[in-house]
Write a protein that holds these residues in place. Structure first.
Motif, short mmCIF file in Angstrom:
data_model
loop_
_atom_site.label_atom_id
_atom_site.label_comp_id
_atom_site.label_asym_id
_atom_site.label_seq_id
_atom_site.Cartn_x
_atom_site.Cartn_y
_atom_site.Cartn_z
N LYS A 73 15.01 -46.86 -25.16
CA LYS A 73 15.86 -46.10 -24.24
C LYS A 73 16.89 -45.26 -24.98
O LYS A 73 17.29 -44.21 -24.50
N GLU A 74 17.34 -45.72 -26.14
CA GLU A 74 18.33 -44.99 -26.92
C GLU A 74 17.72 -43.82 -27.68
O GLU A 74 18.42 -42.91 -28.10
N GLY A 75 16.40 -43.83 -27.86
CA GLY A 75 15.72 -42.77 -28.59
C GLY A 75 15.64 -41.50 -27.76
O GLY A 75 15.93 -41.47 -26.58
N SER A 76 15.24 -40.44 -28.41
CA SER A 76 15.11 -39.16 -27.71
C SER A 76 13.72 -39.04 -27.08
O SER A 76 12.81 -39.78 -27.39
N GLY A 77 13.60 -38.10 -26.19
CA GLY A 77 12.30 -37.85 -25.57
C GLY A 77 12.26 -38.33 -24.14
O GLY A 77 13.21 -38.87 -23.59
N ILE A 78 11.11 -38.17 -23.52
CA ILE A 78 10.91 -38.54 -22.12
C ILE A 78 10.76 -40.05 -22.01
O ILE A 78 10.05 -40.67 -22.79
N LYS A 79 11.40 -40.62 -21.05
CA LYS A 79 11.35 -42.07 -20.82
C LYS A 79 10.26 -42.38 -19.79
O LYS A 79 10.47 -42.34 -18.61
#
Length: 66
Positions: A20-26
């Protein structure tokens, strides 16, 4: 059916927070992380087409990639 060990629930939560903390689409649902964590804790092989995610969050899991 196998109950999910407490250790796997903790590992799934940690991996999901990292996701969740990473970038990109969840788009990855939390149950996928339960599956990966359970495989890691119980030393099970996992069959998946989502090799990249499981290798990133659960590197110790042996993957079967069809």
């Amino acid at each position: 059916m196998i109950d999910i060990p407490k250790e796997a629930l903790f590992l799934a939560g940690k991996a999901y927070l990292k996701y969740k903390e990473g970038s990109g689409i969840k788009r990855s649902p939390l149950p996928d992380f339960y599956i990966g964590a359970q495989a890691a804790v119980l030393d099970l092989e996992l069959i998946t087409r989502d090799v990249t995610r499981y290798r990133k969050y659960f590197p110790t899991v042996r993957l079967i990639c069809p």
